[in-house]
Scaffold this motif. Structure first.
Motif, PDB file in Angstrom:
ATOM      1  N   GLU A  75      -1.843   4.772   9.043  1.00  0.00           N
ATOM      2  CA  GLU A  75      -2.033   3.536   9.790  1.00  0.00           C
ATOM      3  C   GLU A  75      -3.452   2.972   9.786  1.00  0.00           C
ATOM      4  OE1 GLU A  75      -0.331   3.969  13.706  1.00  0.00           O
ATOM      5  OE2 GLU A  75       1.562   4.720  12.893  1.00  0.00           O
ATOM      6  N   ASP A  76      -4.457   3.808   9.564  1.00  0.00           N
ATOM      7  CA  ASP A  76      -5.846   3.330   9.587  1.00  0.00           C
ATOM      8  C   ASP A  76      -6.245   2.853   8.194  1.00  0.00           C
ATOM      9  OD1 ASP A  76      -5.906   4.020  12.226  1.00  0.00           O
ATOM     10  OD2 ASP A  76      -7.086   5.839  11.945  1.00  0.00           O
ATOM     11  N   THR A  77      -6.012   1.584   7.938  1.00  0.00           N
ATOM     12  CA  THR A  77      -6.278   1.042   6.616  1.00  0.00           C
ATOM     13  C   THR A  77      -6.790  -0.388   6.737  1.00  0.00           C
ATOM     14  OG1 THR A  77      -5.278   0.511   4.475  1.00  0.00           O
ATOM     15  CG2 THR A  77      -3.838   0.378   6.391  1.00  0.00           C
ATOM     16  N   ALA A  78      -7.655  -0.744   5.809  1.00  0.00           N
ATOM     17  CA  ALA A  78      -8.200  -2.105   5.803  1.00  0.00           C
ATOM     18  C   ALA A  78      -7.552  -2.964   4.720  1.00  0.00           C
ATOM     19  CB  ALA A  78      -9.711  -2.045   5.572  1.00  0.00           C
ATOM     20  N   VAL A  79      -6.576  -2.401   4.016  1.00  0.00           N
ATOM     21  CA  VAL A  79      -5.893  -3.134   2.944  1.00  0.00           C
ATOM     22  C   VAL A  79      -4.414  -3.246   3.271  1.00  0.00           C
ATOM     23  CG1 VAL A  79      -7.565  -2.428   1.180  1.00  0.00           C
ATOM     24  CG2 VAL A  79      -5.537  -1.038   1.575  1.00  0.00           C
ATOM     25  N   ARG A  80      -3.682  -3.994   2.432  1.00  0.00           N
ATOM     26  CA  ARG A  80      -2.223  -4.133   2.621  1.00  0.00           C
ATOM     27  C   ARG A  80      -1.550  -2.831   2.207  1.00  0.00           C
ATOM     28  NH1 ARG A  80      -2.024  -8.747  -1.040  1.00  0.00           N
ATOM     29  NH2 ARG A  80      -0.697  -7.316  -2.162  1.00  0.00           N
ATOM     30  N   THR A  81      -1.189  -2.039   3.186  1.00  0.00           N
ATOM     31  CA  THR A  81      -0.555  -0.748   2.935  1.00  0.00           C
ATOM     32  C   THR A  81       0.858  -0.765   3.479  1.00  0.00           C
ATOM     33  OG1 THR A  81      -2.672   0.424   3.044  1.00  0.00           O
ATOM     34  CG2 THR A  81      -0.707   1.728   3.434  1.00  0.00           C
ATOM     35  N   ASP A  92      27.995   8.435   6.488  1.00  0.00           N
ATOM     36  CA  ASP A  92      28.479   7.357   7.352  1.00  0.00           C
ATOM     37  C   ASP A  92      27.630   6.117   7.066  1.00  0.00           C
ATOM     38  OD1 ASP A  92      26.031   7.843   8.586  1.00  0.00           O
ATOM     39  OD2 ASP A  92      26.912   9.032  10.189  1.00  0.00           O
ATOM     40  N   ASP A  93      27.533   5.232   7.971  1.00  0.00           N
ATOM     41  CA  ASP A  93      26.751   4.011   7.758  1.00  0.00           C
ATOM     42  C   ASP A  93      25.299   4.161   8.198  1.00  0.00           C
ATOM     43  OD1 ASP A  93      28.793   2.611   6.586  1.00  0.00           O
ATOM     44  OD2 ASP A  93      29.520   1.780   8.479  1.00  0.00           O
ATOM     45  N   GLY A  94      24.860   5.395   8.448  1.00  0.00           N
ATOM     46  CA  GLY A  94      23.489   5.639   8.891  1.00  0.00           C
ATOM     47  C   GLY A  94      22.494   5.495   7.745  1.00  0.00           C
ATOM     48  N   PRO A  95      21.235   5.747   8.044  1.00  0.00           N
ATOM     49  CA  PRO A  95      20.189   5.538   7.043  1.00  0.00           C
ATOM     50  C   PRO A  95      20.131   6.588   5.944  1.00  0.00           C
ATOM     51  CG  PRO A  95      19.237   6.354   9.091  1.00  0.00           C
ATOM     52  CD  PRO A  95      20.700   6.125   9.336  1.00  0.00           C
ATOM     53  N   GLY A  96      20.738   7.729   6.102  1.00  0.00           N
ATOM     54  CA  GLY A  96      20.651   8.775   5.086  1.00  0.00           C
ATOM     55  C   GLY A  96      19.414   9.634   5.290  1.00  0.00           C
ATOM     56  N   GLU A  97      19.448  10.830   4.715  1.00  0.00           N
ATOM     57  CA  GLU A  97      18.346  11.775   4.879  1.00  0.00           C
ATOM     58  C   GLU A  97      17.119  11.324   4.098  1.00  0.00           C
ATOM     59  OE1 GLU A  97      17.280  16.465   3.987  1.00  0.00           O
ATOM     60  OE2 GLU A  97      19.251  15.695   3.460  1.00  0.00           O
ATOM     61  N   LEU A  98      15.961  11.324   4.751  1.00  0.00           N
ATOM     62  CA  LEU A  98      14.699  10.978   4.110  1.00  0.00           C
ATOM     63  C   LEU A  98      14.294  12.109   3.169  1.00  0.00           C
ATOM     64  CD1 LEU A  98      12.274   8.937   4.052  1.00  0.00           C
ATOM     65  CD2 LEU A  98      11.208  10.409   5.778  1.00  0.00           C
ATOM     66  N   VAL A  99      14.092  11.788   1.877  1.00  0.00           N
ATOM     67  CA  VAL A  99      13.742  12.812   0.894  1.00  0.00           C
ATOM     68  C   VAL A  99      12.467  12.496   0.119  1.00  0.00           C
ATOM     69  CG1 VAL A  99      16.099  13.683   0.638  1.00  0.00           C
ATOM     70  CG2 VAL A  99      15.289  11.821  -0.838  1.00  0.00           C
ATOM     71  N   GLY A 100      11.870  11.342   0.368  1.00  0.00           N
ATOM     72  CA  GLY A 100      10.627  11.013  -0.307  1.00  0.00           C
ATOM     73  C   GLY A 100       9.926   9.861   0.381  1.00  0.00           C
ATOM     74  N   VAL A 101       8.589   9.882   0.323  1.00  0.00           N
ATOM     75  CA  VAL A 101       7.769   8.829   0.914  1.00  0.00           C
ATOM     76  C   VAL A 101       6.563   8.597   0.018  1.00  0.00           C
ATOM     77  CG1 VAL A 101       6.360   8.138   2.898  1.00  0.00           C
ATOM     78  CG2 VAL A 101       8.439   9.471   3.274  1.00  0.00           C
ATOM     79  N   CYS A 102       6.226   7.344  -0.197  1.00  0.00           N
ATOM     80  CA  CYS A 102       5.002   6.980  -0.922  1.00  0.00           C
ATOM     81  C   CYS A 102       4.184   6.033  -0.064  1.00  0.00           C
ATOM     82  CB  CYS A 102       5.319   6.279  -2.240  1.00  0.00           C
ATOM     83  SG  CYS A 102       6.056   7.343  -3.453  1.00  0.00           S
ATOM     84  N   LEU A 103       2.953   6.409   0.182  1.00  0.00           N
ATOM     85  CA  LEU A 103       1.993   5.529   0.836  1.00  0.00           C
ATOM     86  C   LEU A 103       1.397   4.680  -0.283  1.00  0.00           C
ATOM     87  CD1 LEU A 103       0.452   4.797   3.444  1.00  0.00           C
ATOM     88  CD2 LEU A 103      -1.176   6.601   2.868  1.00  0.00           C
ATOM     89  N   THR A 104       1.632   3.375  -0.220  1.00  0.00           N
ATOM     90  CA  THR A 104       1.310   2.480  -1.331  1.00  0.00           C
ATOM     91  C   THR A 104       0.475   1.307  -0.840  1.00  0.00           C
ATOM     92  OG1 THR A 104       3.437   3.064  -2.350  1.00  0.00           O
ATOM     93  CG2 THR A 104       2.335   1.089  -3.175  1.00  0.00           C
ATOM     94  N   ASP A 105      -0.596   1.039  -1.566  1.00  0.00           N
ATOM     95  CA  ASP A 105      -1.425  -0.131  -1.271  1.00  0.00           C
ATOM     96  C   ASP A 105      -1.024  -1.275  -2.197  1.00  0.00           C
ATOM     97  OD1 ASP A 105      -2.883   1.246   0.623  1.00  0.00           O
ATOM     98  OD2 ASP A 105      -4.625   1.588  -0.674  1.00  0.00           O
ATOM     99  N   GLY A 106      -0.969  -2.477  -1.643  1.00  0.00           N
ATOM    100  CA  GLY A 106      -0.724  -3.664  -2.441  1.00  0.00           C
ATOM    101  C   GLY A 106      -2.064  -4.289  -2.810  1.00  0.00           C
ATOM    102  N   LEU A 107      -2.334  -4.385  -4.092  1.00  0.00           N
ATOM    103  CA  LEU A 107      -3.579  -4.972  -4.586  1.00  0.00           C
ATOM    104  C   LEU A 107      -3.275  -6.317  -5.237  1.00  0.00           C
ATOM    105  CD1 LEU A 107      -5.044  -1.758  -6.273  1.00  0.00           C
ATOM    106  CD2 LEU A 107      -5.367  -2.550  -3.920  1.00  0.00           C
TER     107      LEU A 107
END
Length: 181
Positions: A75-81, A92-107
């Motif tokens: 959360e502590d970022t000065a760019v579009r993250t 079911d109609d739920g979100p599904g198990e979280l199996v991956g995450v990428c913290l990505t900056d938009g340049l």
């Protein structure tokens, strides 16, 4: 100070062609849902990060990371993250198990993969490679020229995977230049 082993690298996405094995990885993970999330840390993400670090980087510098450290990283970022979340299909109609995450900056000219982590039980799916391939697709879809992969150290076992994405450009004293195949 004189060390120049760490080199920033990027993939020019317009010149990138998926190899046969990379297309297999994309197919193997085609069932995953991909969603864009605001740069807000969640306990679900933190739990996945802890499992990833314990399995992939035991004793590493990040294994002592606590909740406050994770919140700060995200959360502590000065760019579009933002976060890209990967989930298994839900029964079911739920979100599904979280199996991956990428913290990505938009340049202005590309996407920058700051940090990614995944469920170590899914190693057979090559989730790290999949995340990079997915980001290449996203950059193309957004009309961006590059995917920034961060630092690379030639010969480092933990970083050599980055050399598998060709063409690859490195930042040197004279600017960006394409690395030899």
């Amino acid at each position: 100070e004189a060390c120049d082993a760490c080199v920033s690298v990027r993939v020019p996405v317009g010149a990138f062609a998926f190899s046969r094995s990379q297309r297999r990885i994309l197919r193997r993970n085609a069932d995953l849902s991909v969603s864009l999330a605001e740069a807000e840390a969640t306990p679900e993400q933190f739990d996945l990060l802890r499992r990833y670090l314990a399995a992939r980087h035991p004793g590493g510098g990040m294994t002592d990371m606590g909740w406050a450290d994770y919140v700060s990283m995200v959360e502590d970022t000065a760019v579009r993250t933002h976060l890209i979340e990967y989930r298994l299909p839900s029964p079911d109609d739920g979100p599904g198990e979280l199996v991956g995450v990428c913290l990505t900056d938009g340049l202005g000219d590309g996407l920058s993969m700051v940090y990614s982590f995944f469920d170590p039980r899914l190693e057979h799916r090559s989730p790290g490679v999949f995340a990079i391939l997915d980001h290449i697709r996203q950059a193309r879809d957004l009309g961006l020229a590059y995917l920034y992969l961060g630092y690379w150290v030639r010969g480092s076992a933990k970083m050599d995977y980055k050399a598998g994405f060709r063409p690859l450009e490195a930042l040197g004293l004279m600017g960006w230049s394409r690395l030899p195949e």
